[in-house]
Scaffold this motif. Structure first.
Motif, mmCIF file in Angstrom:
data_model
loop_
_atom_site.group_PDB
_atom_site.id
_atom_site.type_symbol
_atom_site.label_atom_id
_atom_site.label_comp_id
_atom_site.label_asym_id
_atom_site.label_seq_id
_atom_site.Cartn_x
_atom_site.Cartn_y
_atom_site.Cartn_z
ATOM 1 N N GLY A 74 3.690 -14.783 1.729
ATOM 2 C CA GLY A 74 2.590 -15.726 1.101
ATOM 3 C C GLY A 74 1.238 -14.710 0.816
ATOM 4 O O GLY A 74 0.288 -15.714 1.194
ATOM 5 N N ALA A 75 1.197 -13.234 0.164
ATOM 6 C CA ALA A 75 0.056 -13.041 0.536
ATOM 7 C C ALA A 75 -0.360 -12.899 -0.836
ATOM 8 O O ALA A 75 0.220 -14.079 -1.832
ATOM 9 C CB ALA A 75 0.393 -11.805 0.407
ATOM 10 N N SER A 76 -1.804 -13.002 -0.435
ATOM 11 C CA SER A 76 -3.039 -13.556 -2.251
ATOM 12 C C SER A 76 -2.581 -12.713 -3.233
ATOM 13 O O SER A 76 -1.955 -11.556 -3.670
ATOM 14 C CB SER A 76 -3.814 -13.812 -1.747
ATOM 15 N N VAL A 77 -3.005 -12.952 -4.771
ATOM 16 C CA VAL A 77 -2.574 -12.303 -5.718
ATOM 17 C C VAL A 77 -4.262 -11.141 -4.959
ATOM 18 O O VAL A 77 -3.586 -10.331 -5.539
ATOM 19 C CB VAL A 77 -3.232 -13.478 -6.824
ATOM 20 N N SER A 78 -5.031 -11.608 -4.435
ATOM 21 C CA SER A 78 -5.836 -10.997 -4.240
ATOM 22 C C SER A 78 -5.061 -9.341 -3.512
ATOM 23 O O SER A 78 -6.075 -7.790 -3.599
ATOM 24 C CB SER A 78 -7.386 -10.422 -3.608
ATOM 25 N N ASP A 79 -4.310 -9.194 -2.734
ATOM 26 C CA ASP A 79 -3.704 -8.943 -2.234
ATOM 27 C C ASP A 79 -2.824 -7.795 -2.957
ATOM 28 O O ASP A 79 -2.837 -6.530 -2.590
ATOM 29 C CB ASP A 79 -2.450 -8.911 -0.349
ATOM 30 N N VAL A 80 -2.498 -8.216 -3.518
ATOM 31 C CA VAL A 80 -1.696 -7.895 -4.485
ATOM 32 C C VAL A 80 -2.394 -6.847 -5.384
ATOM 33 O O VAL A 80 -1.891 -5.762 -6.114
ATOM 34 C CB VAL A 80 -0.864 -9.103 -5.731
ATOM 35 N N VAL A 81 -2.840 -7.214 -6.451
ATOM 36 C CA VAL A 81 -3.746 -6.273 -6.956
ATOM 37 C C VAL A 81 -3.874 -4.969 -6.140
ATOM 38 O O VAL A 81 -4.446 -3.947 -6.434
ATOM 39 C CB VAL A 81 -5.458 -7.141 -7.080
ATOM 40 N N ASP A 82 -4.908 -5.386 -4.627
ATOM 41 C CA ASP A 82 -4.910 -4.351 -3.501
ATOM 42 C C ASP A 82 -4.121 -3.911 -3.816
ATOM 43 O O ASP A 82 -4.321 -1.673 -4.332
ATOM 44 C CB ASP A 82 -5.469 -4.720 -2.723
ATOM 45 N N VAL A 83 -2.704 -3.392 -3.551
ATOM 46 C CA VAL A 83 -2.040 -3.328 -3.723
ATOM 47 C C VAL A 83 -1.860 -2.106 -5.303
ATOM 48 O O VAL A 83 -1.551 -0.429 -4.794
ATOM 49 C CB VAL A 83 -0.577 -3.284 -2.795
ATOM 50 N N CYS A 84 -1.760 -2.729 -6.138
ATOM 51 C CA CYS A 84 -1.523 -2.262 -7.067
ATOM 52 C C CYS A 84 -2.868 -1.071 -8.072
ATOM 53 O O CYS A 84 -2.016 0.160 -8.294
ATOM 54 C CB CYS A 84 -1.792 -3.162 -8.691
ATOM 55 N N TYR A 85 -3.639 -1.123 -6.882
ATOM 56 C CA TYR A 85 -4.366 -0.172 -7.157
ATOM 57 C C TYR A 85 -4.150 0.861 -5.982
ATOM 58 O O TYR A 85 -4.939 2.138 -6.836
ATOM 59 C CB TYR A 85 -5.988 -0.972 -6.771
ATOM 60 N N VAL A 86 -4.228 0.869 -4.913
ATOM 61 C CA VAL A 86 -3.692 1.914 -4.596
ATOM 62 C C VAL A 86 -2.425 2.893 -4.788
ATOM 63 O O VAL A 86 -2.145 4.074 -4.853
ATOM 64 C CB VAL A 86 -3.187 1.343 -2.856
ATOM 65 N N LEU A 87 -1.731 2.248 -5.493
ATOM 66 C CA LEU A 87 -0.305 2.761 -6.095
ATOM 67 C C LEU A 87 -1.037 3.218 -7.858
ATOM 68 O O LEU A 87 -0.331 4.501 -7.892
ATOM 69 C CB LEU A 87 0.659 2.041 -6.199
ATOM 70 N N GLY A 88 -1.593 2.570 -8.324
ATOM 71 C CA GLY A 88 -2.144 3.248 -9.627
ATOM 72 C C GLY A 88 -2.531 4.723 -9.195
ATOM 73 O O GLY A 88 -2.357 5.584 -9.985
ATOM 74 N N ARG A 89 -3.522 4.620 -8.177
ATOM 75 C CA ARG A 89 -4.186 5.767 -8.054
ATOM 76 C C ARG A 89 -3.322 7.043 -7.769
ATOM 77 O O ARG A 89 -3.439 8.212 -8.419
ATOM 78 C CB ARG A 89 -4.940 5.475 -6.817
ATOM 79 N N ALA A 90 -2.343 6.726 -7.048
ATOM 80 C CA ALA A 90 -1.392 8.045 -6.542
ATOM 81 C C ALA A 90 -0.770 8.596 -7.987
ATOM 82 O O ALA A 90 -0.127 9.791 -8.235
ATOM 83 C CB ALA A 90 -0.179 7.547 -5.542
ATOM 84 N N CYS A 91 0.693 6.425 -8.678
ATOM 85 C CA CYS A 91 1.318 7.163 -10.052
ATOM 86 C C CYS A 91 1.428 5.401 -10.860
ATOM 87 O O CYS A 91 0.965 5.047 -9.779
ATOM 88 C CB CYS A 91 2.843 7.546 -9.557
ATOM 89 N N ALA A 92 1.074 6.207 -12.571
ATOM 90 C CA ALA A 92 0.271 5.307 -12.474
ATOM 91 C C ALA A 92 1.716 4.327 -13.527
ATOM 92 O O ALA A 92 1.417 3.215 -13.161
ATOM 93 C CB ALA A 92 -0.451 6.145 -13.924
ATOM 94 N N SER A 93 2.551 5.284 -13.538
ATOM 95 C CA SER A 93 3.639 4.608 -13.532
ATOM 96 C C SER A 93 4.520 3.779 -12.585
ATOM 97 O O SER A 93 4.241 2.068 -12.641
ATOM 98 C CB SER A 93 4.931 5.304 -13.642
ATOM 99 N N THR A 94 4.186 3.786 -11.136
ATOM 100 C CA THR A 94 4.760 2.825 -9.895
ATOM 101 C C THR A 94 3.341 2.320 -9.955
ATOM 102 O O THR A 94 3.906 0.280 -9.829
ATOM 103 C CB THR A 94 4.672 4.257 -9.032
ATOM 104 N N GLY A 95 2.104 2.273 -10.591
ATOM 105 C CA GLY A 95 1.123 0.644 -9.886
ATOM 106 C C GLY A 95 1.423 -0.290 -11.565
ATOM 107 O O GLY A 95 1.751 -1.323 -10.947
#
Length: 265
Positions: A74-95
């Motif tokens: 039941g996480a928030s959209v903001s939580d997911v955005v934060d995870v996308c940001y972390v993953l995208g910094r490591a690998c754009a395709s993963t994010g």
């Protein structure tokens, strides 16, 4: 295509495993570390970032948006955005793949939460950490998302469709696909529905590849999508809607933002 194999939507589902919310930053960081370690190889070979998503599954990140009662967090959209940001910094395709997957989950939660079939699908997604893809691009229509050439056909209590999906990202690697189609063969191109297809419901026939520049690990390619399933797999057009939260949850007694913390480094 569906065969005589066991139907994953009617199989016994174990009680949901609900991990402690813990530190989302730490969990995202574990997946990002795997993504970063293989980012060069993923881009060079234009291959799917399988190591990153093995880690994301291990951290149960694919079901973040699924409601708690269906086995998610039941996480928030903001939580997911934060995870996308972390993953995208490591690998754009993963994010990018992670973001596209979460969009499909959000669609199911918002538009199909009142459907028993799709609730069972969300339970399975949470239990098995399914990866969802989408198929909207079609034929000569390209990116016109508000028109479909293929149509849902009903016969003998079954639903079927065949789509010239000229661009589909990570379709071969996904566990399920959400695809657009006309409501019926005689319907207008704009009279569309969304259909949820599980892995054993469809077959993909490769049409074309794409030597992309950037985010090559999304594995975007053209396919003929041939599917057959139950009529209930069509998302309801009129149903009670449930919104994904857009407010961060307090974690360990205080509000956190993975993205903000990363930027302070």
């Amino acid at each position: 295509m569906a065969t005589a194999t066991a139907n994953p939507m009617t199989a016994r589902i174990s009680p949901p495993f609900l991990p402690s919310p813990g530190d989302l930053k730490q969990r995202a960081g574990a997946a990002a570390a795997a993504a970063a370690a293989h980012a060069d190889a993923v881009d060079r070979a234009a291959r799917f970032p399988c190591e990153a998503f093995a880690a994301a599954r291990a951290e149960r990140l694919l079901s973040l948006l699924v409601p708690v009662e269906l086995g998610g967090e039941g996480a928030s959209v903001s939580d997911v955005v934060d995870v996308c940001y972390v993953l995208g910094r490591a690998c754009a395709s993963t994010g990018m793949v992670f973001a596209m997957h979460q969009i499909m989950v959000a669609i199911l939660v918002r538009h199909a939460f009142g459907s028993d079939w799709h609730r069972r699908m969300l339970r399975r997604l949470s239990a098995e950490q399914w990866l969802l893809a989408s198929s909207t691009t079609e034929g000569t229509g390209g990116g016109d998302l508000r028109a479909s050439a293929c149509a849902v056909r009903l016969a003998g209590g079954r639903m079927s469709l065949e789509k010239n999906a000229t661009v589909m990202s990570y379709g071969a690697e996904a566990d399920a696909i959400l695809t657009t189609a006309r409501r019926a063969p005689d319907g207008a191109a704009s009279d569309q529905v969304l259909v949820a297809l599980l892995k054993n419901d469809y077959r993909l026939e490769r049409l074309s590849g794409w030597d992309a520049l950037g985010m090559r690990g999304t594995c975007s390619a053209g396919f003929v999508l041939k599917a057959s399933g139950e009529p209930e797999q069509v998302l309801p057009t009129r149903s009670s809607r449930r919104r994904c939260s857009d407010t961060r949850r307090p974690r360990n007694g205080r509000r956190s933002s993975t993205r903000s913390a990363s930027r302070r480094r």
